[in-house]
Enzyme design. Structure first.
Site, PDB file in Angstrom:
ATOM      1  N   HIS A  32       0.858  -1.193   0.000  1.00 55.33           N
ATOM      2  CA  HIS A  32       0.000   0.000   0.000  1.00 55.33           C
ATOM      3  C   HIS A  32       0.891   1.240   0.000  1.00 55.33           C
ATOM      4  CE1 HIS A  32      -3.732   2.318   0.643  1.00 55.33           C
ATOM      5  NE2 HIS A  32      -2.932   3.138   1.319  1.00 55.33           N
ATOM      6  N   CYS A  33       1.059   1.806  -1.180  1.00 55.66           N
ATOM      7  CA  CYS A  33       1.823   3.045  -1.304  1.00 55.66           C
ATOM      8  C   CYS A  33       1.258   3.792  -2.510  1.00 55.66           C
ATOM      9  CB  CYS A  33       3.317   2.753  -1.464  1.00 55.66           C
ATOM     10  SG  CYS A  33       3.677   1.586  -2.788  1.00 55.66           S
ATOM     11  N   THR A  78      -6.271   9.675  -4.471  1.00 50.98           N
ATOM     12  CA  THR A  78      -7.449  10.454  -4.872  1.00 50.98           C
ATOM     13  C   THR A  78      -7.078  11.800  -5.499  1.00 50.98           C
ATOM     14  OG1 THR A  78      -7.672  11.405  -2.665  1.00 50.98           O
ATOM     15  CG2 THR A  78      -8.933   9.395  -3.135  1.00 50.98           C
ATOM     16  N   TYR A 158     -12.097   1.612   0.644  1.00 48.35           N
ATOM     17  CA  TYR A 158     -11.683   2.490   1.755  1.00 48.35           C
ATOM     18  C   TYR A 158     -12.921   3.135   2.367  1.00 48.35           C
ATOM     19  CZ  TYR A 158      -8.554   5.763   4.265  1.00 48.35           C
ATOM     20  OH  TYR A 158      -7.856   6.464   5.227  1.00 48.35           O
ATOM     21  N   HIS A 182      -6.796  -0.391   5.806  1.00 40.77           N
ATOM     22  CA  HIS A 182      -6.545   0.014   7.202  1.00 40.77           C
ATOM     23  C   HIS A 182      -7.597  -0.518   8.187  1.00 40.77           C
ATOM     24  CE1 HIS A 182      -4.304   2.459   4.508  1.00 40.77           C
ATOM     25  NE2 HIS A 182      -5.080   3.512   4.492  1.00 40.77           N
ATOM     26  N   ASP A 250       2.194   3.038   3.144  1.00 36.35           N
ATOM     27  CA  ASP A 250       1.336   4.189   2.851  1.00 36.35           C
ATOM     28  C   ASP A 250       2.146   5.424   2.442  1.00 36.35           C
ATOM     29  OD1 ASP A 250      -1.131   5.432   2.402  1.00 36.35           O
ATOM     30  OD2 ASP A 250      -1.116   6.362   4.386  1.00 36.35           O
ATOM     31  N   ASN A 255      -2.218  13.465   3.714  1.00 37.97           N
ATOM     32  CA  ASN A 255      -3.118  14.074   4.718  1.00 37.97           C
ATOM     33  C   ASN A 255      -2.740  13.814   6.162  1.00 37.97           C
ATOM     34  OD1 ASN A 255      -4.927  15.139   2.687  1.00 37.97           O
ATOM     35  ND2 ASN A 255      -5.554  13.016   2.349  1.00 37.97           N
TER      36      ASN A 255
HETATM   37  C1  0GY Z   1      -4.269   6.382   2.417  1.00 43.87           C
HETATM   38  C2  0GY Z   1      -5.157   7.299   3.124  1.00 43.87           C
HETATM   39  C3  0GY Z   1      -5.624   8.524   2.729  1.00 43.87           C
HETATM   40  C4  0GY Z   1      -5.611   9.059   1.418  1.00 43.87           C
HETATM   41  C5  0GY Z   1      -5.699   8.392   0.252  1.00 43.87           C
HETATM   42  O1  0GY Z   1      -5.810   8.360  -2.050  1.00 43.87           O
HETATM   43  C6  0GY Z   1      -5.814   9.064  -1.050  1.00 43.87           C
HETATM   44  O2  0GY Z   1      -5.945  10.291  -1.098  1.00 43.87           O
HETATM   45  O3  0GY Z   1      -5.682   7.083   0.198  1.00 43.87           O
HETATM   46  C7  0GY Z   1      -6.248   9.363   3.767  1.00 43.87           C
HETATM   47  O4  0GY Z   1      -6.252  10.598   3.620  1.00 43.87           O
HETATM   48  O5  0GY Z   1      -6.735   8.806   4.781  1.00 43.87           O
HETATM   49  O6  0GY Z   1      -4.514   5.190   2.433  1.00 43.87           O
HETATM   50  O7  0GY Z   1      -3.311   6.835   1.805  1.00 43.87           O
END
Ligand code: 0GY
Length: 295
Positions: A32-33, A78, A158, A182, A250, A255
């Protein structure tokens, strides 16, 4: 590009992570990265909820080598929306050493999926975290899930603990293997015995196609480093479901507001999650290889 300037309160990834004391098993996968940009080559999506620092494939692969991992699973972030180019480019660069998880819309074609599959993509990501994405109707996700079955892809989901009850019928409806990010983000001060976390355990017990990532103590912890408050959650899940768990850094830690973890220290935390060499081998090698490298 002025509108792509990183957010004023953005925390950048650790500049100089320690060399881990924990020696990873041969062939370990960081499952997960993410990659962020770099922009402007790979611009951030107009609909994004945050603008991060650039964190491209070169830095990711330098970290992989520094920590002692062999492979990466790069999950579409995202901030890139459904524009998977940065992630796909990173997969192509690494050849067989990286796999990807994409975010796609209902208009995705079979040819698009086939191209991504050739680059190393092996999963789709469905995100329900409201601060990260605008809502997608569930029937749209179901349609995408059906489309990707032909390629044998799994689905990464997620969501936050409070949303699980509402999502359960949807999750049970999805075909193929589902990986929950998670551990479904438990509310750690409530403890493992709280009905919310017990609901998650029951979901995994009753649905053998549901896996989870035992990741992100830095995100879930209320106590902060060294994240001792999260340990019972990880140990409970790994002891019960050692064949259905994945681990990842990660990196570059989107964030994070309180602090930025040292990625080497996160690797040193793994023996607190998976306590025997056998559990560690399953978590870091056997499970991710079975899920992402078998086809
Ligand atoms: C993670 C968690 C977060 C963000 C994203 O793609 C993303 O923006 O996954 C988060 O802000 O909790 O798994 O990286």
């Amino acid at each position: 590009m002025s509108d792509q300037k990183m957010d004023a309160d953005w925390l950048e990834f650790h500049p100089d992570p320690k060399k881990p004391d924990f020696v990873l098993p041969q062939g370990a996968v960081d499952a997960h990265c993410h990659v962020f940009g770099p922009s402007p080559e790979f611009p951030y999506a107009p609909e994004r909820k945050y603008t991060p620092c650039n964190a491209g494939k070169d830095k990711l692969y330098a970290l992989r080598d520094h920590l002692g991992f062999s492979r990466n699973v790069i999950v579409q972030a995202t901030c890139h929306g459904k524009d998977n180019r940065a992630m796909v480019d990173a997969c192509r660069t690494a050849g067989d050493l990286a796999r990807g998880v994409a975010s796609v819309g209902p208009d995705i074609t079979r040819d698009d999926l086939s191209d991504m599959h050739a680059a190393g993509v092996r999963g789709g990501r469905f995100n329900f975290v409201k601060r990260l994405v605008d809502a997608t109707p569930r029937e749209v996700f179901v349609g995408i899930a059906e489309k990707i079955q032909e390629f044998g892809w799994s689905i990464v989901v997620y969501f936050e603990a409070a949303d699980l009850e509402d999502l359960e019928p949807f999750l049970k409806q999805l075909p193929g293997i589902i990986v929950v990010d998670h551990m479904g983000r438990p509310d750690v001060p409530k403890g493992v015995d709280h009905p919310d976390f017990q609901r998650f355990i029951k979901l995994m017990t009753e649905n053998e196609n549901i896996w989870t990532k035992v990741t992100c103590p830095e995100r879930l912890s209320v106590a902060g480093p060294p994240y001792d408050d999260v340990i019972p959650f990880y140990q409970t899940i790994v002891d019960k479901f050692e064949d259905r768990v994945l681990w990842g850094t990660d990196w570059p830690h989107p964030n994070m507001k309180s602090h930025m973890p040292d990625d080497g220290a996160l690797v040193d935390y793994i023996p607190k999650i998976a306590r025997t060499p056998e559990q560690q081998r399953k978590l870091l090698v056997d499970n991710p290889m079975r899920l992402y490298w078998a086809q």
